[in-house]
Design a protein around this motif. Structure first.
Motif, PDB file in Angstrom:
ATOM      1  N   SER A  10       0.875  -1.169   0.000  1.00  0.00           N
ATOM      2  CA  SER A  10       0.000   0.000   0.000  1.00  0.00           C
ATOM      3  C   SER A  10       0.912   1.219   0.000  1.00  0.00           C
ATOM      4  CB  SER A  10      -0.896   0.002   1.237  1.00  0.00           C
ATOM      5  OG  SER A  10      -1.606   1.215   1.335  1.00  0.00           O
ATOM      6  N   ASP A  17      -8.497  -8.811  -2.003  1.00  0.00           N
ATOM      7  CA  ASP A  17      -8.316  -7.544  -1.292  1.00  0.00           C
ATOM      8  C   ASP A  17      -8.885  -7.624   0.120  1.00  0.00           C
ATOM      9  OD1 ASP A  17      -6.888  -5.994  -3.086  1.00  0.00           O
ATOM     10  OD2 ASP A  17      -8.674  -5.231  -4.092  1.00  0.00           O
ATOM     11  N   ASN A  76      -5.302  -7.599   1.202  1.00  0.00           N
ATOM     12  CA  ASN A  76      -4.874  -6.523   0.308  1.00  0.00           C
ATOM     13  C   ASN A  76      -4.056  -7.054  -0.863  1.00  0.00           C
ATOM     14  OD1 ASN A  76      -4.684  -3.790  -0.477  1.00  0.00           O
ATOM     15  ND2 ASN A  76      -2.655  -3.614   0.438  1.00  0.00           N
TER      16      ASN A  76
END
Length: 678
Positions: A56, A168, A172
């Motif tokens: 991320s 997800d 993720n």
């Protein structure tokens, strides 16, 4: 308005009242005015979180400032341009040519607080753009931004799909269209130039705007290089002169399929005999669990302690010698991490060879229900020690090759021996891992005899990674993460300078009730017969997947397609030799040889295999015919001998006869004709 040139007619800078334009070999590269500046600088703080190789990434951007004023100073070999906005913000652009005659742009922030740069290169609305490493969802990159960061490729890779949503939600891990193991800051424009950036920081190449390409660098400097050519073939030769080229493959690679087998020495022997008795051409056994297994909720995982496990593989050394006498190689597995609960990690820790955390302790990464230390490849002693592990535990054992897996997991909060930020080293890491493997072969005299293949890469992988594989596709028919995705992946990588690519036959990722069907395995086998290497994988949950020996019909199918592959050996070897000599990839986009065909620039699920074969894999379930496009030429259907010209056609495409055409004028026509007898 004034025009200035260097000593060469190639490079021209034209000053206007409020800006300038830069032209290189008749291509407009930069256009700057106060109203439409080409350069921004700013300050940001990276917020990067990793979970099992999935990242991320956010930027806490404090400011982004357009540098509207540009002051040009002529130098002996080019120009220095000082960009400003007010008193406190400035940057310098040095324009010249490097020692090989390439256009070189060197950017440097002069405001000490600024660690971000945005540069806009001039573009034309009709441009097509290719490259940026291995891109699975897109081939023509025009119209989208492409963040460049090596990571897991993602499961599903399409935010509109149910599988991606599930991945997800779980961890993720779903990914998006730009997620890739092998990003690279290199692109090719249909203006017939390439642009390559030397840096390894996080970048975002945005090709969305019709009039410019915006390149963002999370660093206070950047170096860009450009070359032009009259043809794409010549342009790739120039690009690979810069980046390096893969050597030719060991001869045994062309002698059949490499069977992915797990379970021990006798399981390997049994499956080998089954396949050979069924007429399958087998060149090797790839046993990734040679060092043992670890069972997790994800499925069967390899034990990350890179030593032959004598309990699971008794008498392996003797059996390798036997298999070699029979023309069968034994391939194993390694990656640049060592399991925290095993002795190889303990040895590395004792020697001080692991990367560190902020407190100076050994950094351990969670890899899915187990942890592993990261070998610090920037430490020359650790690098040489790990290279010795490869030499002693793999090469000396007699391995004919191995999967050199991973490379994309370097955490950004670890600390390295060379003192460079792990955020800057992250992208460069897989290329350093490739170099370690390459040198192990080079120093033992095994280059050209032993093969390793990788999924992760970056600039430098061209020179040191002998063969790429496409990574962990789903065992499904999805465009973004199934069989189809491998074709744009190979073509994008080809336009980034790496011309050797293959994939797991049948895919790998088996999650969320996916199960590899018989039809998918056979279609993937058909496709793989027209790539530089055939290799199977059981998948992470072998019991859920159809396998190469699941029934007699499947074995017979592999017998047929491995015979096709081995019959093509001299043709494939020639294509691989061309790649080694000039950087001409083995799997090629159609426009590489059909530059005047506008349709060729938009096709991403077909390719030329060498110069003379056109391949259009079937990637939809239940199909027995297929529609494809042929550029204007004289073509012959490989399976029927039917002749046709160019245009869109629909052909029969039963299993075992993927849509393949050859050029009627090919010097290999007699070889291709022989395939109809198989």
């Amino acid at each position: 308005m004034t025009s200035q040139q260097t000593g060469s007619d190639d490079l021209e800078l034209i000053e206007q009242n409020d800006g300038f334009t830069l032209i290189w070999q008749q291509r407009l590269i930069l256009r700057h005015t106060a109203q439409a500046p080409c350069l921004w600088t700013g300050a940001g703080e990276a917020d990067i979180a990793m979970f099992r190789g999935n990242f991320s990434i956010k930027d806490k951007l404090n400011e982004k400032i357009a540098l509207t004023n540009a002051s040009v100073t002529k130098q002996r070999t080019g120009w220095t341009i000082h960009f400003t906005r007010g008193d406190a913000v400035s940057a310098t652009l040095i324009i010249d040519t490097d020692t090989a005659g390439r256009l070189q742009l060197r950017l440097q922030n002069e405001a000490s607080s600024h660690n971000r740069i945005w540069l806009r290169l001039a573009a034309q609305p009709e441009d097509h753009i290719y490259g940026c490493g291995e891109q699975f969802s897109c081939f023509d990159l025009r119209g989208k931004p492409f963040p460049l960061w090596t990571s897991e490729q993602g499961v599903g890779r399409n935010k509109q799909s149910y599988v991606t949503w599930l991945a997800d939600c779980k961890e993720n891990a779903g990914g998006d269209y730009y997620w890739t193991f092998f990003p690279q800051p290199t692109f090719v424009s249909t203006q017939k130039y390439y642009c390559h950036v030397d840096n390894s920081c996080y970048m975002n190449f945005d090709f969305s705007a019709p009039e410019f390409h915006e390149l963002a660098f999370w660093e206070d400097n950047a170096t860009l290089r450009f070359e032009c050519a009259q043809t794409y073939v010549a342009l790739l030769e120039k690009l690979t002169n810069l980046l390096g080229r893969q050597p030719e493959l060991p001869d045994w690679v062309y002698d059949g399929v490499t069977l992915g087998i797990q379970g021990g020495t006798e399981v390997c022997q049994q499956k080998l005999e089954t396949m050979r008795n069924g007429g399958v051409k087998v060149n090797g056994i790839w046993a990734q669990d040679w060092s043992g297994i670890r069972m997790t909720s994800f499925g069967k995982r390899v034990m990350w302690n890179w030593k032959w496990n004598g309990e699971l593989y008794p008498h392996l050394a003797e059996r390798i010698q036997q298999w070699n006498r029979e023309g069968v190689q034994f391939l194993s597995y390694i990656n640049p991490y060592v399991a925290s609960d095993r002795d190889l990690c303990a040895e590395a820790a004792k020697r001080g060879y692991l990367t560190k955390d902020a407190q100076g302790k050994d950094y351990h990464v969670e890899f899915g229900e187990f942890y592993a230390g990261v070998i610090d490849l920037t430490n020359p002693e650790a690098y040489n020690w790990y290279k010795g592990v490869i030499k002693q535990n793999l090469i000396a054992l007699g391995c004919g090759g191995w999967m050199a897996d991973f490379g994309e997991y370097l955490p950004t909060d670890t600390f390295l021996h060379n003192g460079v930020s792990a955020e800057i080293m992250h992208n460069a890491w897989p290329a350093l891992w490739a170099k370690c493997n390459y040198e192990a072969l080079e120093e033992t005299g095994k280059l050209g005899e032993v093969l390793f293949f990788m999924r992760a890469g970056y600039t430098g992988s061209q020179k040191h990674s002998l063969m790429m594989w496409a990574g962990d596709q789903n065992v499904d028919w999805s465009l973004d993460d199934g069989l189809a995705s491998v074709v744009p992946a190979a073509l994008s990588l080809a336009m980034s300078g790496h011309g050797l690519h293959h994939s797991d036959i049948g895919g790998y990722t088996t999650l969320f009730d996916m199960k590899r069907s018989k039809e998918l395995l056979l279609r993937w086998c058909d496709f793989s017969a027209f790539t530089p290497m055939m290799r199977t994988h059981e998948g992470n949950r072998p019991g859920d997947n159809w396998q190469f020996d699941s029934d007699a019909q499947t074995i017979a199918h592999f017998a047929r397609m491995t015979t096709v592959f081995t019959t093509l050996k001299p043709y494939i070897k020639q294509a691989v030799a061309q790649n080694a000599k000039s950087g001409l990839p083995v799997m090629r986009p159609l426009f590489l040889h059909y530059e005047n065909d506008p349709r060729a620039y938009t096709i991403k699920y077909q390719y030329l295999f060498g110069r003379d074969l056109l391949v259009a894999p079937v990637y939809e379930e239940g199909r027995r015919d297929w529609t494809l496009y042929l550029p204007q030429d004289s073509w012959v259907n490989l399976w029927t001998g039917e002749e046709c010209g160019g245009g869109e056609i629909t052909v029969n495409a039963p299993l075992g006869q993927p849509p393949v055409f050859y050029r009627a004028q090919s010097e290999w026509a007699s070889l291709f004709n022989a395939l109809r007898l198989i």
